[in-house]
Design a protein around this motif. Sequence first.
Motif, PDB file in Angstrom:
ATOM      1  N   MET A   1     -16.790  -1.271   1.810  1.00  0.00           N
ATOM      2  CA  MET A   1     -15.489  -1.763   1.295  1.00  0.00           C
ATOM      3  C   MET A   1     -14.380  -1.821   2.871  1.00  0.00           C
ATOM      4  O   MET A   1     -13.427  -2.949   2.532  1.00  0.00           O
ATOM      5  N   LEU A   2     -14.990  -1.561   3.667  1.00  0.00           N
ATOM      6  CA  LEU A   2     -14.041  -2.089   4.867  1.00  0.00           C
ATOM      7  C   LEU A   2     -14.126  -3.758   5.144  1.00  0.00           C
ATOM      8  O   LEU A   2     -13.683  -4.391   5.575  1.00  0.00           O
ATOM      9  N   HIS A   3     -15.310  -4.619   4.719  1.00  0.00           N
ATOM     10  CA  HIS A   3     -15.583  -5.651   4.337  1.00  0.00           C
ATOM     11  C   HIS A   3     -15.127  -6.425   3.856  1.00  0.00           C
ATOM     12  O   HIS A   3     -14.557  -7.390   4.258  1.00  0.00           O
ATOM     13  N   LEU A   4     -14.396  -5.846   2.729  1.00  0.00           N
ATOM     14  CA  LEU A   4     -13.683  -6.123   1.284  1.00  0.00           C
ATOM     15  C   LEU A   4     -12.189  -6.294   2.548  1.00  0.00           C
ATOM     16  O   LEU A   4     -11.254  -7.795   1.969  1.00  0.00           O
ATOM     17  N   LEU A   5     -11.872  -5.948   3.054  1.00  0.00           N
ATOM     18  CA  LEU A   5     -10.546  -5.375   3.686  1.00  0.00           C
ATOM     19  C   LEU A   5     -10.695  -6.130   4.991  1.00  0.00           C
ATOM     20  O   LEU A   5      -9.349  -7.081   5.690  1.00  0.00           O
TER      21      LEU A   5
ATOM     22  N   VAL B   1       0.530  -8.292   1.320  1.00  0.00           N
ATOM     23  CA  VAL B   1       1.051  -7.536   0.500  1.00  0.00           C
ATOM     24  C   VAL B   1       0.073  -6.374   0.939  1.00  0.00           C
ATOM     25  O   VAL B   1       0.398  -5.154   0.271  1.00  0.00           O
ATOM     26  N   SER B   2      -0.033  -6.598   2.768  1.00  0.00           N
ATOM     27  CA  SER B   2      -0.659  -5.223   3.200  1.00  0.00           C
ATOM     28  C   SER B   2       1.360  -4.918   4.133  1.00  0.00           C
ATOM     29  O   SER B   2       0.987  -3.506   4.314  1.00  0.00           O
ATOM     30  N   GLY B   3       2.765  -4.702   3.759  1.00  0.00           N
ATOM     31  CA  GLY B   3       3.551  -4.814   3.957  1.00  0.00           C
ATOM     32  C   GLY B   3       2.833  -4.550   5.875  1.00  0.00           C
ATOM     33  O   GLY B   3       3.571  -3.225   6.568  1.00  0.00           O
ATOM     34  N   GLY B   4       2.112  -5.922   5.818  1.00  0.00           N
ATOM     35  CA  GLY B   4       2.599  -6.042   7.325  1.00  0.00           C
ATOM     36  C   GLY B   4       1.296  -5.451   8.374  1.00  0.00           C
ATOM     37  O   GLY B   4       1.396  -5.601   9.535  1.00  0.00           O
ATOM     38  N   ILE B   5       0.663  -4.267   7.873  1.00  0.00           N
ATOM     39  CA  ILE B   5      -0.541  -3.258   8.156  1.00  0.00           C
ATOM     40  C   ILE B   5      -1.918  -4.759   8.193  1.00  0.00           C
ATOM     41  O   ILE B   5      -2.256  -5.202   7.789  1.00  0.00           O
ATOM     42  N   THR B   6      -2.271  -4.689   9.594  1.00  0.00           N
ATOM     43  CA  THR B   6      -3.306  -5.495  10.042  1.00  0.00           C
ATOM     44  C   THR B   6      -4.550  -4.544   9.975  1.00  0.00           C
ATOM     45  O   THR B   6      -4.592  -3.523   8.884  1.00  0.00           O
ATOM     46  N   GLY B   7      -5.920  -5.618   9.572  1.00  0.00           N
ATOM     47  CA  GLY B   7      -7.317  -4.879   8.692  1.00  0.00           C
ATOM     48  C   GLY B   7      -7.743  -3.801   9.565  1.00  0.00           C
ATOM     49  O   GLY B   7      -7.914  -2.746   9.479  1.00  0.00           O
ATOM     50  N   GLU B   8      -6.940  -3.816  11.406  1.00  0.00           N
ATOM     51  CA  GLU B   8      -7.314  -3.305  12.540  1.00  0.00           C
ATOM     52  C   GLU B   8      -6.990  -2.000  11.942  1.00  0.00           C
ATOM     53  O   GLU B   8      -7.499  -0.854  11.795  1.00  0.00           O
ATOM     54  N   GLN B   9      -5.603  -1.364  11.297  1.00  0.00           N
ATOM     55  CA  GLN B   9      -4.795  -0.603  11.171  1.00  0.00           C
ATOM     56  C   GLN B   9      -5.675  -0.085  10.302  1.00  0.00           C
ATOM     57  O   GLN B   9      -5.389   0.980  10.383  1.00  0.00           O
ATOM     58  N   MET B  10      -5.685  -0.735   8.560  1.00  0.00           N
ATOM     59  CA  MET B  10      -6.189  -0.354   8.036  1.00  0.00           C
ATOM     60  C   MET B  10      -7.669   0.970   8.033  1.00  0.00           C
ATOM     61  O   MET B  10      -7.460   1.766   7.558  1.00  0.00           O
ATOM     62  N   VAL B  11      -8.114  -0.006   9.069  1.00  0.00           N
ATOM     63  CA  VAL B  11      -9.489   0.189   9.362  1.00  0.00           C
ATOM     64  C   VAL B  11      -9.693   1.804   9.846  1.00  0.00           C
ATOM     65  O   VAL B  11      -9.925   3.259   9.574  1.00  0.00           O
ATOM     66  N   GLU B  12      -8.536   2.255  11.254  1.00  0.00           N
ATOM     67  CA  GLU B  12      -8.412   2.939  11.852  1.00  0.00           C
ATOM     68  C   GLU B  12      -7.591   4.706  10.604  1.00  0.00           C
ATOM     69  O   GLU B  12      -8.402   5.652  11.285  1.00  0.00           O
ATOM     70  N   GLU B  13      -6.631   3.820  10.173  1.00  0.00           N
ATOM     71  CA  GLU B  13      -6.033   4.440   8.362  1.00  0.00           C
ATOM     72  C   GLU B  13      -7.059   5.305   8.018  1.00  0.00           C
ATOM     73  O   GLU B  13      -6.960   6.874   7.874  1.00  0.00           O
ATOM     74  N   ILE B  14      -8.314   4.487   7.796  1.00  0.00           N
ATOM     75  CA  ILE B  14      -9.329   5.161   6.636  1.00  0.00           C
ATOM     76  C   ILE B  14     -10.184   6.267   7.642  1.00  0.00           C
ATOM     77  O   ILE B  14     -10.580   6.947   7.035  1.00  0.00           O
ATOM     78  N   LEU B  15     -10.462   5.610   8.365  1.00  0.00           N
ATOM     79  CA  LEU B  15     -11.412   6.316   9.873  1.00  0.00           C
ATOM     80  C   LEU B  15     -10.634   7.652  10.497  1.00  0.00           C
ATOM     81  O   LEU B  15     -11.286   8.634  10.676  1.00  0.00           O
ATOM     82  N   SER B  16      -9.744   7.950  10.424  1.00  0.00           N
ATOM     83  CA  SER B  16      -8.947   8.570  10.682  1.00  0.00           C
ATOM     84  C   SER B  16      -8.024  10.083   9.437  1.00  0.00           C
ATOM     85  O   SER B  16      -8.069  11.234   9.973  1.00  0.00           O
ATOM     86  N   MET B  17      -8.727   9.231   8.195  1.00  0.00           N
ATOM     87  CA  MET B  17      -8.803  10.803   7.258  1.00  0.00           C
ATOM     88  C   MET B  17      -9.984  11.648   6.913  1.00  0.00           C
ATOM     89  O   MET B  17     -11.077  11.532   7.475  1.00  0.00           O
ATOM     90  N   THR B  18      -9.139  12.734   6.955  1.00  0.00           N
ATOM     91  CA  THR B  18     -10.269  14.131   6.935  1.00  0.00           C
ATOM     92  C   THR B  18      -9.692  15.235   5.378  1.00  0.00           C
ATOM     93  O   THR B  18      -8.535  14.886   5.240  1.00  0.00           O
ATOM     94  N   THR B  19     -10.961  15.914   5.383  1.00  0.00           N
ATOM     95  CA  THR B  19     -10.256  16.582   4.293  1.00  0.00           C
ATOM     96  C   THR B  19      -9.487  16.941   4.248  1.00  0.00           C
ATOM     97  O   THR B  19      -8.927  18.104   5.163  1.00  0.00           O
ATOM     98  N   GLY B  20      -8.128  16.543   3.202  1.00  0.00           N
ATOM     99  CA  GLY B  20      -6.935  17.441   3.151  1.00  0.00           C
ATOM    100  C   GLY B  20      -6.384  15.965   2.939  1.00  0.00           C
ATOM    101  O   GLY B  20      -5.058  15.959   2.812  1.00  0.00           O
TER     102      GLY B  20
END
Length: 447
Positions: free
Chosen positions: A131-135, A143-162
């Motif tokens: 999925m990161l490859h697709l991003l 369409v990302s509201g100015g969020i870069t690919g790098e920031q999207m990856v950072e956001e996804i990898l920083s999620m934790t249970t909850g």
Amino acid sequence: MKVETIELPKKYHGAVEHWRRHNFKDYELLMDDWEKYFPTDEKFCLCAKMEVGTPDVIQIGEQKGEKKRIKPDELTENQAMHLLAIIKAQASTEFGSIQQHSGTLDRAMDDQDRAWVMRVMAEELRHGYQMLHLLLSEDWSHVSGGITGEQMVEEILSMTTGSHVLDSFNLDYDSFVDNVTFAAIIDRVGKYQLTMQKVCAYKPMADSMPPMLREEAFHLAAGVIPMRRWAQKAAQGDPLISMHMMQDSLNKWVPRGLEMFGDECGGHTNLKYGFKDLSNRAAVEQYYVAITKMTRDIYARFLRARFPDYSPEKIETTLRELESTRGTHHGVAFADLLRVPDKRFFRRKGEHAFLMVGIDGETFEDAEQYLHYLAKHLNDGYIASRDMRNYADCLRKVAAGEMTRDQAVKAMPKLKRVGGSCPCSRSVRWVMEEANGEQQTVAVRNH
Ligand SMILES: [Fe+2]
Ligand SMILES: [Fe+2]
């Protein structure tokens, strides 16, 4: 079948590897033991896999018959936004399930079961990577509201249970029974989602599905095969595993699995856009039939182990008799078997959200009575969780008329970890996100 494999740019590949070192500590062990547990299977590879030779033409929806889109800007803006949300949610679930599995992995009673779950975790890592490859391989910035690919990856990898996008990935496992039940119940939802997305009008998404689906088949086996074995052991009187334990785990996961399909009334946008080929209701109905069949197969094995002298016909008659009378057969009560809870049981999203319905469809009028009922039908570790407390608070308010069911659906707060994409970052803060988007800090860690 032909598959093309792709590696992410070094920086992102490294970020996933780093994440993996924190969240999946025994990965190296799995790689070392791969040949021992999976001698006939190709060794795991952390890469994106794209199926070659899939249809070029859109199969469903308003653009049916047109050429499939291969770049985000060939989609309409609404389509691109919608698909971006799907890809991000999918990525979040893949990484999220690794975090959940790792919590109780070491409590597996059996080395092989443990190895199977580790393979599931590795493959989920690959799915997240996919999925990161697709991003990252295309430009979504319009369409990302100015969020870069790098920031999207950072956001996804920083999620934790909850803090993951979907509820199923925000619940801790309470024991290894959850690792197994999750694979049987929640990965099966994944199988349905991926199957529906095989038609996706965005070709890179469609091409991602067949390799993921082949791996998903193993995940289902990693759930169903131990459950079958446990049912046989339980029938033979093993004191360390029981149908009751499995039932409690089904009660915990089935409602969340049903909700993963989205509101029963929705899903039409996906059909219109050509992203999926079933509405939410049609998909959830098929899923419910499949888990019912799976569960029946497991308790049939329980019965066969309990009555080894019975012929297959006699087993089938006994099953039917128990199902229709809900009574007892030579010491085996219907309630001792497994059952898929009613679709309305313990729901917090969708058309049955916050109704008070029991496993067998019985209805409750009083919130306290219903919470006592739930406490009897879920495991103790889960009952004493923050998740249950939040649910109970909302249910009480709904029952007292202080909140509508709709408000309650939106009011289940989420825990979010902010400040640093990596568990080794120096300072982090956990916030509780309320329905209105407000955040409240609940924990801080500074080094
Ligand atoms: Fe997956
Ligand atoms: Fe999976």
